[in-house]
Design a protein around this motif. Structure first.
Motif, PDB file in Angstrom:
ATOM      1  N   ASN A 193       4.267   2.396  -2.318  1.00 35.46           N
ATOM      2  CA  ASN A 193       4.449   3.329  -3.417  1.00 35.46           C
ATOM      3  C   ASN A 193       4.092   4.771  -3.065  1.00 35.46           C
ATOM      4  N   TRP A 194       3.265   4.951  -2.027  1.00 33.71           N
ATOM      5  CA  TRP A 194       2.885   6.305  -1.626  1.00 33.71           C
ATOM      6  C   TRP A 194       2.555   6.315  -0.130  1.00 33.71           C
ATOM      7  N   PRO A 195       3.558   6.114   0.716  1.00 40.27           N
ATOM      8  CA  PRO A 195       3.315   6.130   2.170  1.00 40.27           C
ATOM      9  C   PRO A 195       3.302   7.549   2.718  1.00 40.27           C
ATOM     10  N   TRP A 196       2.393   8.355   2.200  1.00 42.01           N
ATOM     11  CA  TRP A 196       2.314   9.763   2.590  1.00 42.01           C
ATOM     12  C   TRP A 196       0.879  10.057   2.997  1.00 42.01           C
ATOM     13  N   PRO A 197       0.662  10.897   4.003  1.00 44.90           N
ATOM     14  CA  PRO A 197      -0.702  11.121   4.498  1.00 44.90           C
ATOM     15  C   PRO A 197      -1.623  11.831   3.522  1.00 44.90           C
TER      16      PRO A 197
END
Length: 346
Positions: free
Chosen positions: A190-194
């Motif tokens: 759902n939120w594969p962001w660094p």
């Protein structure tokens, strides 16, 4: 490696060739003015290294440039070398009276300066521009920034250099450090962001990780960048058209707003998708580039063109009431950069 999900194709629109008329209008013998009211330069706001560096990227990318475009590249290179101090840092803001209004630093403008210099060092058809750009890049590349986006932009310049000079250890070290500064993507779908927030030029972060993984032959790093870009592209689609993260950004735990959408987001996505296509050989990534081109031509949330065919300028943002009709440097360069990618299919 991750490929983009299948989406409704962007509308087939007639794609104009990039016009440098408005960029020339915004430029003088010193550099590139930052702002315009409609198509008229607002000289009182002066120049900034951020935009001049973007200008050097775009003019250096132009194949077989006419004399006017080469003149602009020369002007922008001269501005950047004047902005750089002996430590490799850069001033950012120059007033119309040709006085710097800030101290040299390594913020976003430093990163974008290195992006412009790295691009000119390998893409300019003029040998003396390539040589001078490489000298200035090498000096600036010895520095590092604590800001992930500054490192990202610098890393994109390093990647440009490494594609032609793979043994350049200065560029290799900078690109590696840039990917590290971006950080590893999260594990959740759902939120594969660094980071917990998307702000500006988001796709550039994924692009520099993709470039670092591809140019260093590190498969896991390449896959991480592709996963970031796939997710970012997919969440910015609405019925097959781009609806990019607005200027206010988006925090993972907050509601997402639709406006004001900025051309820089669209151009960053086009760049990243083009890099992904080159790194993977997967033509599916060209869909993202086509959608970015279509956004400027009117396939967006407001169904309105985001450029002025008469002047060649790009509009400054997409608001709930339609385009902001001011045609500043950042928006015009975003338009030009995106249209340059369309040449691959013409």
């Amino acid at each position: 490696m991750t490929a983009p999900s299948v989406a409704k194709p962007a509308a087939r629109l007639a794609v104009p060739a990039p016009s440098f008329a408005h960029l020339s209008r915004l430029s003088d013998g010193t550099g590139l003015f930052e702002h315009a009211r409609h198509a008229t330069v607002r000289r009182q706001h002066g120049y900034c290294t951020d935009d001049v560096a973007r200008g050097l990227v775009v003019t250096s990318r132009e194949p077989d440039p006419p004399a006017e475009v080469l003149r602009l590249a020369e002007c922008y290179l001269s501005f950047l070398t004047h902005a750089q101090d002996s430590s490799g840092a850069f001033h950012n803001r120059l007033a119309h009276d040709r006085r710097w209004t800030d101290k040299p630093g390594v913020g976003d403008w430093w990163g974008r300066a290195l992006w412009g210099l790295g691009t000119a060092a390998v893409r300019s058809p003029a040998r003396w521009i390539r040589d001078e750009a490489l000298t200035a890049f090498t000096l600036g590349a010895a520095r590092r920034s604590l800001a992930p986006r500054a490192m990202t932009f610098a890393g994109l310049g390093a990647a440009e250099l490494l594609r032609v000079h793979p043994d350049n250890t200065v560029a290799a070290a900078l690109l590696s450090d840039a990917a590290t500064a971006v950080g590893a993507p999260g594990d959740g779908p759902n939120w594969p962001w660094p980071q917990p927030r998307l702000s500006y030029a988001n796709a550039a972060l994924a692009e520099v990780v993709i470039a670092a993984g591809h140019l260093s032959a590190e498969g896991p790093l390449l896959d991480a960048g592709l996963r970031m870009l796939t997710w970012l592209r997919d969440i910015q689609l609405s019925d097959g058209r781009l609806s990019v993260i607005p200027a206010g950004g988006w925090h993972r735990h907050a509601p997402r707003t639709r406006y004001d959408q900025q051309p820089i987001e669209v151009a960053a996505l086009a760049d990243a998708c083009a890099t992904a296509a080159a790194a993977t050989g997967d033509p599916a990534w060209d869909t993202g580039v086509r959608q970015a081109v279509a956004w400027f031509l009117g396939d967006n949330d407001a169904g309105t063109p985001m450029w002025d065919p008469e002047t060649g300028g790009g509009y400054d943002g997409l608001t709930p009431h339609g385009p902001n009709l001011n045609q500043g440097a950042e928006s015009t360069l975003a338009l030009l950069s995106t249209l340059q990618h369309a040449r691959r299919w013409s």
